[in-house]
Design a protein around this motif. Structure first.
Motif, PDB file in Angstrom:
ATOM      1  N   THR A 102      55.859  71.517  70.293  1.00 46.60           N
ATOM      2  CA  THR A 102      55.249  70.198  70.217  1.00 46.60           C
ATOM      3  C   THR A 102      54.869  69.693  71.605  1.00 46.60           C
ATOM      4  O   THR A 102      55.611  69.870  72.560  1.00 46.60           O
ATOM      5  N   ALA A 103      53.714  69.061  71.675  1.00 50.25           N
ATOM      6  CA  ALA A 103      53.316  68.322  72.878  1.00 50.25           C
ATOM      7  C   ALA A 103      53.281  66.847  72.504  1.00 50.25           C
ATOM      8  O   ALA A 103      53.031  66.497  71.355  1.00 50.25           O
ATOM      9  N   VAL A 104      53.535  66.006  73.470  1.00 51.12           N
ATOM     10  CA  VAL A 104      53.491  64.564  73.243  1.00 51.12           C
ATOM     11  C   VAL A 104      52.312  63.994  74.024  1.00 51.12           C
ATOM     12  O   VAL A 104      52.227  64.182  75.243  1.00 51.12           O
ATOM     13  N   ALA A 105      51.423  63.331  73.302  1.00 53.05           N
ATOM     14  CA  ALA A 105      50.277  62.679  73.927  1.00 53.05           C
ATOM     15  C   ALA A 105      50.585  61.191  74.041  1.00 53.05           C
ATOM     16  O   ALA A 105      50.843  60.525  73.036  1.00 53.05           O
ATOM     17  N   THR A 106      50.580  60.687  75.258  1.00 50.77           N
ATOM     18  CA  THR A 106      50.815  59.269  75.507  1.00 50.77           C
ATOM     19  C   THR A 106      49.499  58.638  75.926  1.00 50.77           C
ATOM     20  O   THR A 106      48.901  59.041  76.922  1.00 50.77           O
ATOM     21  N   ILE A 107      49.054  57.656  75.139  1.00 51.51           N
ATOM     22  CA  ILE A 107      47.778  57.005  75.382  1.00 51.51           C
ATOM     23  C   ILE A 107      48.046  55.601  75.918  1.00 51.51           C
ATOM     24  O   ILE A 107      48.743  54.817  75.273  1.00 51.51           O
ATOM     25  N   THR A 108      47.506  55.325  77.086  1.00 49.68           N
ATOM     26  CA  THR A 108      47.604  53.997  77.679  1.00 49.68           C
ATOM     27  C   THR A 108      46.238  53.347  77.556  1.00 49.68           C
ATOM     28  O   THR A 108      45.229  53.951  77.929  1.00 49.68           O
ATOM     29  N   TYR A 109      46.213  52.131  77.019  1.00 41.99           N
ATOM     30  CA  TYR A 109      44.933  51.458  76.802  1.00 41.99           C
ATOM     31  C   TYR A 109      45.092  49.959  76.984  1.00 41.99           C
ATOM     32  O   TYR A 109      46.198  49.434  77.051  1.00 41.99           O
TER      33      TYR A 109
END
Length: 129
Positions: A102-109
């Motif tokens: 698993t990879a974790v995608a962290t989206i900052t917006y």
């Protein structure tokens, strides 16, 4: 006064105690919209085949920096195209320390209407490195 964030059916769809469909609005509506965009495969919607990200296409890709960069690009492009209520500032993808597949995608917006910073993370299943 109406909300600058919009209103829509809650995701996942559910009903309240009286049997009526639940609605989401405000920042929660935007978070749910992001989840829909990221979990929808390209060509999944009949009348809107370009909608989504096809993160499932990375399922058998290695969990390495090259794949992480491609996942980040796919997320960034999809959110910029399909969610006009936010401005994507960063998409960081890294291997999950607890799950090698698993990879974790962290989206900052930022919310366009208020400028408030937000962050959401999503797991992306990949092959082991």
């Amino acid at each position: 006064m109406s909300s600058p964030f919009g209103k829509g059916l809650a995701f996942p769809p559910r009903v309240d105690a009286s049997g009526r469909m639940l609605w989401s609005q405000g920042e929660r509506n935007i978070q749910e919209s992001i989840a829909v965009i990221l979990r929808t495969d390209l060509n999944e919607r009949v009348q809107l085949p370009a909608f989504g990200t096809s993160l499932n296409a990375f399922l058998f890709e290695p969990n390495n920096a090259a794949t992480h960069a491609r996942v980040a690009h796919a997320i960034d492009a999809a959110l910029k195209k399909w969610e006009p209520r936010i401005t994507v500032e960063a998409v960081d993808v890294a291997a999950d320390a607890k799950a090698t597949e698993t990879a974790v995608a962290t989206i900052t917006y930022r919310l366009v209407a208020t400028g408030a910073a937000q962050r959401v993370a999503i797991d992306v299943p990949l092959a082991t490195s």
